[in-house]
Design an enzyme around this catalytic site. Structure first.
Site, mmCIF file in Angstrom:
data_model
loop_
_atom_site.group_PDB
_atom_site.id
_atom_site.type_symbol
_atom_site.label_atom_id
_atom_site.label_comp_id
_atom_site.label_asym_id
_atom_site.label_seq_id
_atom_site.Cartn_x
_atom_site.Cartn_y
_atom_site.Cartn_z
ATOM 1 N N GLY B 262 -0.305 0.233 -1.443
ATOM 2 C CA GLY B 262 0.713 0.023 -0.416
ATOM 3 C C GLY B 262 1.801 1.077 -0.408
ATOM 4 O O GLY B 262 1.866 1.947 -1.291
ATOM 5 N N HIS B 263 2.676 0.967 0.566
ATOM 6 C CA HIS B 263 3.752 1.948 0.744
ATOM 7 C C HIS B 263 4.741 1.902 -0.415
ATOM 8 O O HIS B 263 5.038 0.847 -0.960
ATOM 9 C CB HIS B 263 4.467 1.711 2.071
ATOM 10 C CG HIS B 263 5.108 0.366 2.209
ATOM 11 N ND1 HIS B 263 4.403 -0.771 2.512
ATOM 12 C CD2 HIS B 263 6.394 -0.027 2.078
ATOM 13 C CE1 HIS B 263 5.235 -1.793 2.573
ATOM 14 N NE2 HIS B 263 6.443 -1.377 2.304
ATOM 15 N N ASN B 264 5.207 3.078 -0.790
ATOM 16 C CA ASN B 264 6.223 3.255 -1.845
ATOM 17 C C ASN B 264 5.694 2.983 -3.249
ATOM 18 O O ASN B 264 6.468 3.074 -4.211
ATOM 19 C CB ASN B 264 7.452 2.362 -1.619
ATOM 20 C CG ASN B 264 8.123 2.579 -0.286
ATOM 21 O OD1 ASN B 264 7.985 3.650 0.304
ATOM 22 N ND2 ASN B 264 8.824 1.590 0.208
#
Lengths: 350, 350, 350
Positions: B262-264
């Site tokens: 996922g993002h980050n």
């Protein structure tokens, strides 16, 4: 596709009621069917919506009364979902390859590849050296097929399917968009014991110290994939290449979307793997095994013929022939249910 | 690839037995090996199948008796799976890019992109403005690379890989077909409290009433992705872009098929994520974390170095260094197993 | 994108502090922000990193002190993540389609397709007969769109998206790379009872004998897919076609990566499905249902409005409106937690 009730009934081995010359050109649910549709009303529960709708023709249950349902003609369904299979097959105008004929001029086909004259090859298809495609194959836009791969007669590869080198596929495969067959197996090793080995060995819960060397060394995948006849593979599912022998998928196997089949796996004939199921490296499944959605099989296991694993079941040990297992870890479904009930009682203080 | 036993042994730092000039051109399992294959028989359990087969040459365990096994020559394996890594690397003729040389004329490469002269660029590749590709890269058919992205030396991007804009990738990445790097993060917000917030807050089981405004507002992903050296990513896996800084994948990380990052998210060096694992937004994993198949990490968590999570484990809270966890929610594996045993006894009435 | 603080604040309906004419051209975390960045510091926990960094401008919390933070200008955030949505939208220079204008000459567009003059069509796009694309659509490299499909205004289809025939999509969809919409449903039947039927019926744990006929017969998918407005679908997710009516996705639905939506499913408006979630055939979800990561819904179920299912929850029975469920099988979260606590106590011998 336009067919008369008579034609459809003949193909199904079914009987007609009323006007068998009525022609239909689509299927619909009973309540939504228009005058040119064939309403699918396989059980009496559809009687009201059929009678209240605009359908003139329907597939009905044995014993249905044509007049009471407001129909002009009907086909009497000989057998539930098998009827649905037959009717949907007849009425499918199979639009995916509409507008294509022969080999699209943009396709890049290596001169050493064998592509039969009757194959449909879509735009921007790439076929590598030494590939052999069987007669009647249909290959959608943007499909790529790696060197030395063979694909049997009547294959349907939808848009964007990726087939790597060293793959052998039998007749009549249907691969949905985004399927990847023959990517590298996920096979790596460390110089010393891996963290998995160390964690397993230790058993207690003292934390692992860092290893001396945590680097992963790749084990290459040389074995390719062998797939039998009449296999279906769902969108974006992946089948990895074997290490020194092929990953093998038997005849008639059906695989849903987003399923993972690991390297060296062997699937017996007519297995059925539902969405997001996964089988880890080197496990062997007998014929007709069914894995429910999100079910998994750990690596290097043996799962017998006719095993059924419920949705989300995670098989961590060998399973004998004909067993029905559920839960994580998978155990006999009867035991799993008993445990769920016991836990519920415990929490309630019963 | 054709090699003599002497050449292979030299590369592995191993010794030979018998005729070291024998040339082999493939690998095989002991029972299936033909006269030109190198049979892989790393343990004595293969003695019978080797002796009963047609192999003339094999990789054998220390102490194996050449004559008794019916072999003319052998390599004595110095170390299990590390040997398999070395031998498979030598014997891999790496067919995926066979037939390609230089840049295929159909590729669409923006004039502002930098593509080195020694790169292999397959048919229908699309490379956007400002992209920089390192020396020795191999880019398969139908790959697309978005604007301003940089890819390091020796990259292998198999067919159909999708790399978005704002991505930085180090040297020697191997991306299997269908990998997507740099798609938008799944980041949305509601004007008021979301249903998740409301459900968490309420805790009881009275049903939630409808919210005043259920619409989701998109948070754009501007941060891109940064990937280190020597990373492998499996077929159809996805790595999302960060919000205002990059999603980061360390050196040596290996990711299997159908995995979601996922993002980050931040992955430390040498992490290993098995098939269908997933890490939700903004979680940070230390080096050498292993996630078994189908394991998951919830969002905004910290997972320490050398953590091992069993297959299907779902991590819902921070995990300290070196821990071995299992189950859903993930807990120390020892505790999880004790709970499974206790539940089994309870259900049986023991 | 370059904007002054004044412009950004006006778009957000927010106030500024200090020099509102400052121009910023990117977003950054407070500690990493450079002099041309807008630091995102929505809560006081960022005060130290902001003061210690090089940022001249920031989005700050209500009550923040410009001078103490070392800033020349600031925007006062009116509302947490909604602010992040607004600011990221303004600062997104949306690079995916940079360098494209009009219709790329390599695209293969059937003469019967309707493609508006203002659409961006990337290299190697394939658009089939009878397709209708709405105004302002942006279609990335290697996208394929099957015959008779309609896509509404302002659509963004990223590279490699696969849309089959018989699909209807509303306005402003954003589909990440590798999405597959309209592949065949996973719908098969056996001539006699299937192994699932037999295993369910038997209940006991005597192993199933082999069936008389294990072959699977395909039920064709004629119903296509209908998708509303403002839908987002994540990388490599799949939405299958319905059998005799469309699979339906409501307005405003957001779907993460690697999610499976089965045939005939109905999703109400504003549902949110996190990564690797899955919904099996013919289940119906009300509006605003949230499925956590890896959550699943079995087939033919009804899930009410505003239901929240925790990560990994597997819904095996109908769920009423507004319920919060967890676990496998999914049950009220309060009960699930009580069961986990009871089991922990049992194993510890408390």
């Amino acid at each position: 596709m336009r067919h008369s009730l008579k034609e459809i009934a003949a193909a199904l081995g079914a009987e007609t009621l009323g006007d068998a010359t009525l022609v239909v050109d689509g299927l619909a649910e009973p309540g939504a069917a228009g005058p040119d549709d064939l309403a699918m009303a396989l059980t009496p529960k559809f009687a009201d919506s059929l009678a209240g709708g605009r359908a003139r023709a329907a597939v009905v249950w044995p014993g249905a009364n044509l007049g009471a349902l407001g129909l002009e003609g009907a086909i009497v369904a000989p057998g539930g979902r098998l009827t649905l299979a037959g009717v949907t097959a007849m009425m499918d105008h199979d639009p995916a390859f509409a507008g294509l004929s022969g080999c699209h001029p943009t396709a890049v086909i290596d001169p050493t590849a064998e592509v039969p004259a009757d194959a449909l090859i879509g735009p921007f298809v790439v076929i590598g050296p030494g590939v052999v495609i069987g007669p009647g194959a249909r290959i959608g836009a943007h499909v790529s097929i790696g060197p030395e791969t063979r694909i049997g007669a009547g294959a349907t590869l939808h848009a964007g399917v990726r087939i790597a080198a060293r793959v052998r596929i039998g007749a009549r495969i249907i691969a949905q968009p985004g399927v990847v067959i023959g990517g590298d197996g996920f096979s790596f090793t460390t110089a010393g014991p891996s963290n998995v080995d160390r964690a397993m060995r230790q058993r207690g819960d003292a934390p692992l110290p860092p290893p001396e060397d945590g680097a992963w060394h790749r084990i290459h995948s040389l074995g390719g994939v062998e797939i039998g006849d009449d296999v279906g593979i769902g969108a974006n599912s992946t089948v990895d290449a074997g290490t020194i022998r092929a990953t093998r998928i038997g005849n008639g196997v059906k695989i849903d979307n987003l399923v993972q089949v690991g390297h060296n796996v062997v699937l017996g004939d007519d297995c059925l793997l539902c969405a997001q199921a996964a089988i880890a490296g080197s496990s062997v499944l007998g014929p007709r095994v069914i894995l429910g959605g999100k079910a998994g099989v750990a690596d290097n296991l043996s799962v017998g013929r006719d095993v059924v694993a419920g949705g989300g079941a995670v098989i961590l040990a060998d399973v004998g022939d004909g067993r029905f297992v559920s839960g994580h870890p998978a155990r006999p479904t009867r035991d799993h249910r008993a445990e769920l009930r016991a836990l519920r009682r415990l929490a309630r203080g019963d």
